[in-house]
Every structure is written in structure tokens, then in C-alpha cells.
Design a protein around this motif. Structure first.
Motif, PDB file in Angstrom:
ATOM      1  N   LEU A 339      65.224  39.872 -22.315  1.00 50.94           N
ATOM      2  CA  LEU A 339      63.836  39.872 -22.776  1.00 50.94           C
ATOM      3  C   LEU A 339      63.416  38.477 -23.223  1.00 50.94           C
ATOM      4  CD1 LEU A 339      63.797  43.198 -24.850  1.00 50.94           C
ATOM      5  CD2 LEU A 339      62.648  42.794 -22.667  1.00 50.94           C
ATOM      6  N   VAL A 340      64.342  37.760 -23.882  1.00 47.75           N
ATOM      7  CA  VAL A 340      64.036  36.404 -24.343  1.00 47.75           C
ATOM      8  C   VAL A 340      63.974  35.439 -23.163  1.00 47.75           C
ATOM      9  CG1 VAL A 340      64.903  34.472 -25.694  1.00 47.75           C
ATOM     10  CG2 VAL A 340      64.973  36.777 -26.641  1.00 47.75           C
ATOM     11  N   ARG A 341      64.973  35.466 -22.274  1.00 45.81           N
ATOM     12  CA  ARG A 341      65.030  34.539 -21.138  1.00 45.81           C
ATOM     13  C   ARG A 341      63.799  34.665 -20.242  1.00 45.81           C
ATOM     14  NH1 ARG A 341      70.518  36.362 -20.446  1.00 45.81           N
ATOM     15  NH2 ARG A 341      72.017  34.829 -21.278  1.00 45.81           N
ATOM     16  N   SER A 342      63.384  35.915 -19.995  1.00 44.07           N
ATOM     17  CA  SER A 342      62.269  36.150 -19.077  1.00 44.07           C
ATOM     18  C   SER A 342      60.914  35.807 -19.680  1.00 44.07           C
ATOM     19  CB  SER A 342      62.258  37.612 -18.642  1.00 44.07           C
ATOM     20  OG  SER A 342      61.969  38.466 -19.750  1.00 44.07           O
ATOM     21  N   GLY A 343      60.853  35.623 -20.991  1.00 47.11           N
ATOM     22  CA  GLY A 343      59.574  35.378 -21.647  1.00 47.11           C
ATOM     23  C   GLY A 343      58.835  36.647 -21.993  1.00 47.11           C
ATOM     24  N   ALA A 344      59.508  37.820 -21.832  1.00 45.14           N
ATOM     25  CA  ALA A 344      58.841  39.089 -22.132  1.00 45.14           C
ATOM     26  C   ALA A 344      58.646  39.273 -23.634  1.00 45.14           C
ATOM     27  CB  ALA A 344      59.632  40.257 -21.558  1.00 45.14           C
ATOM     28  N   LEU A 345      59.559  38.773 -24.440  1.00 45.00           N
ATOM     29  CA  LEU A 345      59.427  38.896 -25.891  1.00 45.00           C
ATOM     30  C   LEU A 345      58.657  37.693 -26.418  1.00 45.00           C
ATOM     31  CD1 LEU A 345      60.180  40.480 -28.456  1.00 45.00           C
ATOM     32  CD2 LEU A 345      62.208  39.018 -28.646  1.00 45.00           C
ATOM     33  N   ARG A 346      57.531  37.960 -27.073  1.00 43.40           N
ATOM     34  CA  ARG A 346      56.684  36.872 -27.571  1.00 43.40           C
ATOM     35  C   ARG A 346      56.778  36.682 -29.070  1.00 43.40           C
ATOM     36  NH1 ARG A 346      52.764  34.872 -24.791  1.00 43.40           N
ATOM     37  NH2 ARG A 346      53.353  33.124 -26.145  1.00 43.40           N
ATOM     38  N   ALA A 347      56.967  37.777 -29.833  1.00 42.37           N
ATOM     39  CA  ALA A 347      56.996  37.644 -31.292  1.00 42.37           C
ATOM     40  C   ALA A 347      57.706  38.833 -31.913  1.00 42.37           C
ATOM     41  CB  ALA A 347      55.585  37.529 -31.851  1.00 42.37           C
ATOM     42  N   VAL A 348      58.316  38.597 -33.090  1.00 52.00           N
ATOM     43  CA  VAL A 348      58.903  39.659 -33.899  1.00 52.00           C
ATOM     44  C   VAL A 348      58.438  39.438 -35.332  1.00 52.00           C
ATOM     45  CG1 VAL A 348      61.009  40.813 -34.669  1.00 52.00           C
ATOM     46  CG2 VAL A 348      60.938  39.733 -32.398  1.00 52.00           C
ATOM     47  N   VAL A 349      57.901  40.493 -35.940  1.00 47.16           N
ATOM     48  CA  VAL A 349      57.366  40.428 -37.303  1.00 47.16           C
ATOM     49  C   VAL A 349      58.188  41.340 -38.196  1.00 47.16           C
ATOM     50  CG1 VAL A 349      55.344  40.814 -38.767  1.00 47.16           C
ATOM     51  CG2 VAL A 349      55.041  39.975 -36.417  1.00 47.16           C
ATOM     52  N   GLY A 350      58.671  40.816 -39.311  1.00 51.19           N
ATOM     53  CA  GLY A 350      59.413  41.616 -40.280  1.00 51.19           C
ATOM     54  C   GLY A 350      58.476  42.152 -41.344  1.00 51.19           C
ATOM     55  N   LEU A 351      58.412  43.487 -41.481  1.00 56.43           N
ATOM     56  CA  LEU A 351      57.503  44.133 -42.425  1.00 56.43           C
ATOM     57  C   LEU A 351      58.216  44.429 -43.746  1.00 56.43           C
ATOM     58  CD1 LEU A 351      55.823  46.738 -40.032  1.00 56.43           C
ATOM     59  CD2 LEU A 351      54.842  44.564 -40.805  1.00 56.43           C
ATOM     60  N   PRO A 352      57.467  44.583 -44.827  1.00 54.33           N
ATOM     61  CA  PRO A 352      58.081  44.941 -46.114  1.00 54.33           C
ATOM     62  C   PRO A 352      58.484  46.415 -46.156  1.00 54.33           C
ATOM     63  CG  PRO A 352      55.703  44.795 -46.352  1.00 54.33           C
ATOM     64  CD  PRO A 352      56.011  44.333 -44.960  1.00 54.33           C
ATOM     65  N   LEU A 353      59.364  46.747 -47.092  1.00 55.12           N
ATOM     66  CA  LEU A 353      59.688  48.153 -47.316  1.00 55.12           C
ATOM     67  C   LEU A 353      58.414  48.910 -47.659  1.00 55.12           C
ATOM     68  CD1 LEU A 353      62.886  47.942 -49.576  1.00 55.12           C
ATOM     69  CD2 LEU A 353      62.780  48.163 -47.097  1.00 55.12           C
ATOM     70  N   GLY A 354      58.327  50.138 -47.182  1.00 52.41           N
ATOM     71  CA  GLY A 354      57.168  50.965 -47.493  1.00 52.41           C
ATOM     72  C   GLY A 354      56.007  50.768 -46.555  1.00 52.41           C
ATOM     73  N   ALA A 355      56.096  49.794 -45.623  1.00 55.69           N
ATOM     74  CA  ALA A 355      54.981  49.554 -44.708  1.00 55.69           C
ATOM     75  C   ALA A 355      54.890  50.630 -43.638  1.00 55.69           C
ATOM     76  CB  ALA A 355      55.108  48.174 -44.059  1.00 55.69           C
ATOM     77  N   SER A 356      56.013  51.256 -43.327  1.00 52.39           N
ATOM     78  CA  SER A 356      56.024  52.310 -42.316  1.00 52.39           C
ATOM     79  C   SER A 356      57.236  53.195 -42.553  1.00 52.39           C
ATOM     80  CB  SER A 356      56.079  51.706 -40.907  1.00 52.39           C
ATOM     81  OG  SER A 356      56.116  52.726 -39.913  1.00 52.39           O
ATOM     82  N   ALA A 357      57.099  54.478 -42.240  1.00 49.38           N
ATOM     83  CA  ALA A 357      58.232  55.390 -42.385  1.00 49.38           C
ATOM     84  C   ALA A 357      59.326  55.030 -41.385  1.00 49.38           C
ATOM     85  CB  ALA A 357      57.756  56.831 -42.162  1.00 49.38           C
ATOM     86  N   PRO A 358      60.579  55.190 -41.788  1.00 51.82           N
ATOM     87  CA  PRO A 358      61.086  55.573 -43.113  1.00 51.82           C
ATOM     88  C   PRO A 358      60.883  54.458 -44.131  1.00 51.82           C
ATOM     89  CG  PRO A 358      62.906  55.012 -41.684  1.00 51.82           C
ATOM     90  CD  PRO A 358      61.685  54.993 -40.818  1.00 51.82           C
TER      91      PRO A 358
END
Length: 716
Positions: A339-358
Motif C-alpha cells: 500500500l505504501v510502495r504503490s502510493g495507495a496509502l496517503r495518510a494515517v490519523v491517530g484519534l484520541p480515546l473515546g473518539a469512536s467505539a470501542p
């Protein structure tokens, strides 16, 4: 066969009758004909609902339950496994197209006519709602039909839809049917390019993500879910909220039986189930979707990721919520590398606890793009970390860990978080080569640095690398500004806390007579205004806030909870019937639970803002009621608890809130005290935020070499 009757607790009886629990206890002791317990235990007895209703009617005690609570109660009477909730889904859509007068007239018809109209109305919309073709009603369903009609008429179709889904999911004992928070859904939709018109959610659930895409201008919405109740709920919700969009929702196992095998879209939004070992690994081993590698059995998330990419047009984007293990688990290393080599992955965002279940896991948001033939290969991946984990350090104790989690469950400021994430994303997509890293927050990492033995895509680890270009003078200036702001805020906090000692009350001073808000409204002491519900299909109002300037802010329930200024936009309201806030209005959150402020008085900074959803506005007569006196007593914990209904979502019924009857001069004394406490609370919150920001600025400056330690220690 006679319908089974539900059992209710004493607390539920008090809500049905609109009295206190103490009154119910008195009824049990003083009236021999009060229904005997039909279940439960001696300390927590249960009573037959129909017997209780009959007893209340015989005494002339009318029900005080809201229409949604009545619908919930009627569904309970039918018992688990009846399927009545699922049969009512298409009827929600059908009744939403009728006016209030038409629904009133329908409710007044004989039972046989109500059933006939329900069958006919459901048939009219069956083509739009999955598995709704065979819906038929009987005499046993009349109570539920009438309760649904009243709920749609009085509280709106969305309220009725939520009650049905809540009941049906309980019936199926489903797990993992988490609803994506509205703030996260809006953020994900905004990460798609603004021109995206055709959007797919292959695990659509309640339809939150597709609804967010519709608000951003998507005109074709496609969804699929393995649970029929979720697919039905999603279809009805979208048909209600996205009146101008083409909506297509199907039922089925997405990975095993894709309902849209030939569909290519510009955007995919998805919050898929995670940790699923039975996703079809064996039978799908040679599936054409696995262009980046066959997902291991324990990597169902990477199967969903490739499914999303397979449905994208060239250059299309997918935004997905994935667990943090997907970013680092050894079994998925090869697929992540591709995914990285091909350029398919553009971004990854780390969210805080409680932002989404679980809620106890800090989830990640992945942004992917289907590479364009002949396009420029992406040379980096953007990592954004808004989790706050590296700033707080490890918890000092289990109690500290629990406290952090409890705060995050209710303390996510989606406006601030979204602005930060979108700011970094926009700057990166405009010119990836010149993106400036932000220490501890955002970093564009070259792909060659990611494709190693681990291919670890965890944002918190990637953004901690120190950037090269740092101007020490700018860092020092920023640190000095933060210290000045913090010192000023400390002075404000000290002033807010510097009052004369508070005196203990005598026993006689607490023996107040009280009145409900409903009583005060009837007496003309105040007016009660409720936030307008979002517009749905068939509503006579417009489907956009056309009557309001988009520049006018919207006061949200989150603003009240956090003591913040109006931060919403008129676009979020989707109605042209919103009330305007005036200075002196008392604002009460419509949904209880969690930490934060429940009520406050609007000031000049709030004036002219539009009233957001889930807020009750009380406009007191200043000659009879002091606003801060009113806000203080309305927000009391026991007052809110006594006026709340529901289990999953605890709604506040403002008419049931009680207020002491005191002379105006005495009200003003209490009002001044309540205002002082409010100012202390907001000053403490602001000081804590500034202290955290200042400490982070100093730590970042020291660890990056931009700041030198002071030559002397702190002054005594």
C-alpha cells in the motif's frame, strides 16, 4: 393469542406517571389495589405494565411519557422476537411524508383502517427499503402503529427510527453495531475531495457516514450491511435526511457477497467491523480484490481496505476507521508495504480515546487513494496524531487511567480536532514536497523510510521525529506568549475563586416549595423553545438553511458542555426554522450524561447565534425569574436525573425540571452565586488548557534544541 405484557420498575412507573419515585412508594404502601409485583426481587420488584396502566387510568392519572418513550414501551409489550420493530421501518419513511394534521386524522381512524393504511403506505416505499416487500400488519400491531404515528408527528421521524433500531438490535442480540459519532463522520466526509458525488459505504450500519457525505454534496449514496435491521435503518435515515440524493442500500455479507460488484465510485467511507476471524478467508483466497496481497485470517481489516480500493475510480479516495493494530501487526506487514510502495496509502490519523467505539482504544483513520495510471507516484505518507497520548505520558495509576478514559468519552472537541486534521491534510495535498512538519502533531514521512522490517504506520511513533527546520527565535517567542496567556488566566482563576466564605444553610432555609418548568410556562413566567429537528424527505420546510446566513454561528450542545462560544455552522442545522439565541436566555442540554456543564445563561457573545440540536431554550420574564437562578437549579444533578428518560440515550424532558419558588431578590442572590461558580468552572478549564499548551511548547522547544534551559532555577 393475547399479547405478552412488559414488566416495569418503580422508576419507570414514576416516569410514565410523571411523579417522583417517592410517590410511587407511597402508592404501594397506601393503596391495597396497587398492582402486586409480577417479577423481579424483593428489593427490585417488577410490575406488569398493563396492570399499572389500568390502575393509573382508574385514578385519572394521565401518562406523562414522551411519544418516543410510549413507542419504546409498546415495543417492549410485544416481547423479544416479535419482529414488530423491523416491520415498522418502512412505515417511518411513509409517515414522514404526511403532515401533522394528516397523521392526527390517521390516528383517529378505527383499528382496521389504521392497519389498511399502514399496509398500503409500507408497500409504497418497499422498493426503497431492503427486505420490506413482505411487510403486513395485524390487529396485534395496532398499538405499535398508533405509537409510531404519534412519535413521528410529535418528535420527528428520526426519533422514531432510533427507537425502532434500538429495540430491533436488542432483539437480535447483535454486537459490533456501533454508530460512528457524528463529529467523526463529518471529519471523514471532509477528507474526501469536495467534488466527490458518488459515495459507497460497504458496512453502512446506521447510515451516519453516508449522511455526512450527503451533507458535503454527494448525490449518489450506496450502502450495504450484513444486518437487515441496519440496512433498513440506513436506507430510511438517508431517504429522510438526503432528500435530493439517489439512495441505494442492500443487505448481505459484503466481503462474501458484494451487492455492487460492478460499481465504481469517487469515494468510499467505511467503519468496518474489526477482529473478525470468520470473514471468508478460505473461500476468498483467490479473489481479484486482493491486489496488494491476500489478507491473513486475522487481518479482516486489510480485506476491507482492499475491498474499498477495488471500488474506487482512478484517483478516488477512501477514508476508513481502523483499529491501531492494523498499523503495526506483523501479519499485515507485506500488504502495508505494498500500500505504501504503490502510493495507495496517503495518510494515517491517530484519534484520541473515546473518539469512536470501542471507547478504550484510540482508533486510526486511514486515507487511501487508488493510484492513477501514469500518475505521479506518491513519495511520502502524511501522519497526523491528535491522540494526545505522547503529551500525557503513561497513567500514574488505574484510577488515573479510568479518569482519562471517562473524560475522553465526553470531551472530544470535534471542531478543534477536525480543524487541526484538515489543516494538515490540506497543506499536504496542496504540495506534499513542501509540507512543513509540526513537531508532535504532523509529519510527512518518505515512503523509503516506512518500508522496513516493520512497516509500522502508527502515527504517534512517526510524528515524534524532530523536524530539521526550526527557528529558535520563533519557538522562544511562542513560549513567551504562552506563558503570558497562562499568567493572565491564572489571575482570572484566582479572582474567580476569591470570594468570601460560603455559609452553611439552616435546615429551614432548604424547605422550598417548587414548581415544574411546565407550571412556570403555563403561568407566563417563562417561554420554552425547543431546537428544530433536521429536515427530512417530505417535510414542507426547505432542506438547507437558506433563510439563515451561513456566517451566523450555531450554538451546539458541545459548546454548552465545554463552556465555549458558538462554534457550529448553519449548514449543520439543515433547517430554516432554528430559533435565535438572545442574551439572558437559559440554555439546557437536551441529552444528559457525561461530564461538563448542563445549563448556562446566554450572554452578548451568544446573542444572535442559532439554536443547535438537542438544546432546550428557556426565556424567562426578568421581572419574575432571575436567569442565573433558573440555570443553576435546572442543572442540579438530582433535577436532571428526575427529568430524564431513556436508557441508551438519556433525554431531558424540560417540562419536568423543578425550580424553587423564591422572591425575586432571593433569586438574584442565588443567581449571583451560581454565576460565580460558573465563572470559576470556566476559568479553571481555560487555565488547565493553557497550562497544557504552555508545557507542551516548552517541552517541544527543549527536546528539539530550539530552547535552552534557564541559567537559574525557578525563583523562590
Amino acid at each position: 393469542m393475547p399479547q405478552p405484557s412488559a414488566q416495569v420498575t418503580a422508576a419507570e412507573i414514576s416516569r410514565i406517571a410523571g411523579v417522583t419515585r417517592a410517590t410511587v412508594s407511597n402508592w404501594r404502601r397506601r393503596h391495597d389495589d396497587f398492582p402486586a409485583p409480577s417479577g423481579g426481587t424483593e428489593s427490585s420488584p417488577l410490575y406488569d405494565l398493563e396492570a399499572v396502566r389500568g390502575w393509573l387510568e382508574a385514578r385519572g392519572q394521565s401518562s406523562a411519557a414522551t411519544p418516543s418513550e410510549e413507542l419504546r414501551t409498546v415495543l417492549r409489550i410485544h416481547g423479544p422476537g416479535s419482529g414488530v420493530a423491523a416491520r415498522l421501518f418502512p412505515l417511518v419513511l411513509a409517515t414522514s411524508r404526511r403532515s401533522a394534521d394528516e397523521l392526527t386524522a390517521l390516528d383517529e381512524l378505527p383499528d382496521s383502517d389504521v392497519i389498511a393504511h399502514a399496509d398500503s403506505a409500507s408497500a409504497e416505499v418497499a422498493v426503497s427499503v431492503p427486505e420490506a416487500e413482505a411487510v403486513r400488519f395485524s390487529a396485534d400491531d395496532v398499538g405499535a402503529l398508533r405509537a409510531l404515528i404519534r412519535c413521528v408527528r410529535d418528535e420527528g421521524a428520526q426519533s422514531a427510527l432510533d427507537v425502532l433500531a434500538e429495540r430491533e438490535l436488542d432483539d437480535t442480540a447483535s454486537s459490533g453495531t456501533y454508530q460512528t459519532p457524528a463529529g467523526l463522520a463529518d471529519l471523514m466526509a471532509r477528507l474526501l475531495p469536495g467534488r466527490t458525488a458518488r459515495v459507497l459505504d460497504p458496512a453502512c450500519g446506521s447510515g451516519t457516514l453516508l449522511a455526512a457525505a450527503a451533507r458535503r454534496g454527494a448525490t449518489e449514496l450506496y450502502g450495504q450491511d450484513s444486518l437487515p435491521v441496519q440496512a433498513q435503518r440506513s436506507a430510511v435515515r438517508l431517504l429522510l435526511s438526503a432528500a435530493d440524493a439517489q439512495v441505494t442500500v442492500r443487505t448481505g455479507d459484503t466481503l462474501r457477497a458484494d451487492a455492487f460488484p460492478e460499481l465504481m465510485v469517487g469515494g468510499v467511507l467505511c467503519n468496518p467491523p474489526y477482529g473478525d476471524r470468520d470473514w471468508g478467508h478460505e473461500e476468498l483466497a483467490y479473489d481479484q480484490r486482493w491486489a496488494y496481497g491476500v489478507p491473513p485470517r486475522i487481518e479482516s481489516e486489510l480485506a476491507w481496505t482492499q475491498h474499498a480500493l477495488a471500488h474506487l475510480e482512478s484517483g478516488g479516495h477512501a477514508v476508513m476507521v481502523l483499529p491501531p493494530a492494523t498499523a503495526a501487526r506483523a501479519s499485515g506487514r507485506r500488504i502495508r508495504a505494498e500500500l505504501v510502495r504503490s502510493g495507495a496509502l496517503r495518510a494515517v490519523v491517530g484519534l484520541p480515546l473515546g473518539a469512536s467505539a470501542p471507547l478504550h482504544i484510540g482508533m486510526h483513520v486511514w486515507v487511501l487513494q487508488r493510484p492513477e495510471p501514469g500518475g505521479t507516484d506518491s513519495k511520502s505518507v502524511l501522519f497526523v496524531d491528535v491522540s494526545g497520548d505522547q503529551r500525557e505520558g503513561p497513567p500514574s495509576s488505574p484510577r488515573d487511567a479510568y479518569s482519562r478514559l471517562r473524560h475522553r468519552r465526553t470531551g472530544v472537541d470535534w471542531n478543534t480536532l477536525s480543524d487541526e486534521v484538515l489543516g494538515h491534510w490540506t497543506a499536504y495535498t496542496d504540495d506534499p514536497e513542501s509540507f512543513t512538519d509540526v513537531p508532535g502533531a504532523a509529519r510527512a514521512v518518505p515512503t523509503i523510510d516506512l518500508v522496513d522490517d516493520l512497516v509500522d504506520l502508527t502515527p504517534a511513533r512517526q510524528v515524534r521525529a524532530a523536524p530539521v527546520d526550526i527557528d529558535p527565535a520563533e519557538v522562544a517567542e511562542h513560549a513567551a506568549e504562552q506563558l503570558e496567556l497562562l499568567a493572565a488566566s491564572v489571575n482570572v482563576l484566582e479572582s474567580a475563586a476569591g470570594y468570601e466564605p460560603w455559609k452553611a444553610a439552616t435546615e429551614s432555609s432548604q424547605a422550598w416549595r417548587t414548581a415544574t418548568v411546565s407550571d412556570l410556562v403555563r403561568g407566563g413566567a417563562l417561554s420554552l423553545l425547543r431546537a428544530a429537528v433536521p429536515v427530512g424527505r417530505g417535510d414542507s420546510r426547505t432542506d438547507s438553511p437558506g433563510a439563515h446566513s451561513t456566517a451566523r454561528p450555531v450554538l451546539t450542545a458541545s459548546d454548552i458542555r465545554n463552556g465555549a462560544r458558538p462554534s457550529g455552522t448553519a449548514e449543520d442545522l439543515r433547517t430554516d426554522a432554528a430559533h435565535t439565541v438572545a442574551a439572558g436566555d437559559v440554555l439546557v442540554r437536551g441529552v444528559a450524561g457525561g461530564s461538563g456543564i448542563m445549563a448556562r445563561v446566554a450572554d452578548k457573545a451568544d446573542a444572535e447565534a442559532l439554536l443547535g440540536h438537542h438544546i432546550h431554550l428557556l426565556r424567562p420574564d426578568p421581572a419574575r425569574l432571575d436567569p442565573w437562578f433558573l440555570a443553576g437549579f435546572l442543572a442540579a444533578d438530582d433535577n436532571i436525573a428526575g427529568a430524564s428518560t431513556g436508557s441508551t440515550i438519556v433525554s431531558v424532558s424540560p417540562g419536568r425540571l423543578r425550580v424553587p419558588l423564591l422572591p425575586l431578590d432571593e433569586q438574584r442572590r442565588y443567581g449571583a452565586a451560581f454565576r460565580r461558580a460558573y465563572e470559576l468552572r470556566t476559568a479553571a478549564r481555560r487555565t488547565a488548557e493553557l497550562a497544557e499548551e504552555t508545557a507542551q511548547a516548552l517541552l517541544t522547544g527543549l527536546t528539539t534544541g530550539a530552547l535552552l534551559p534557564p541559567s537559574e532555577g525557578p525563583s523562590a
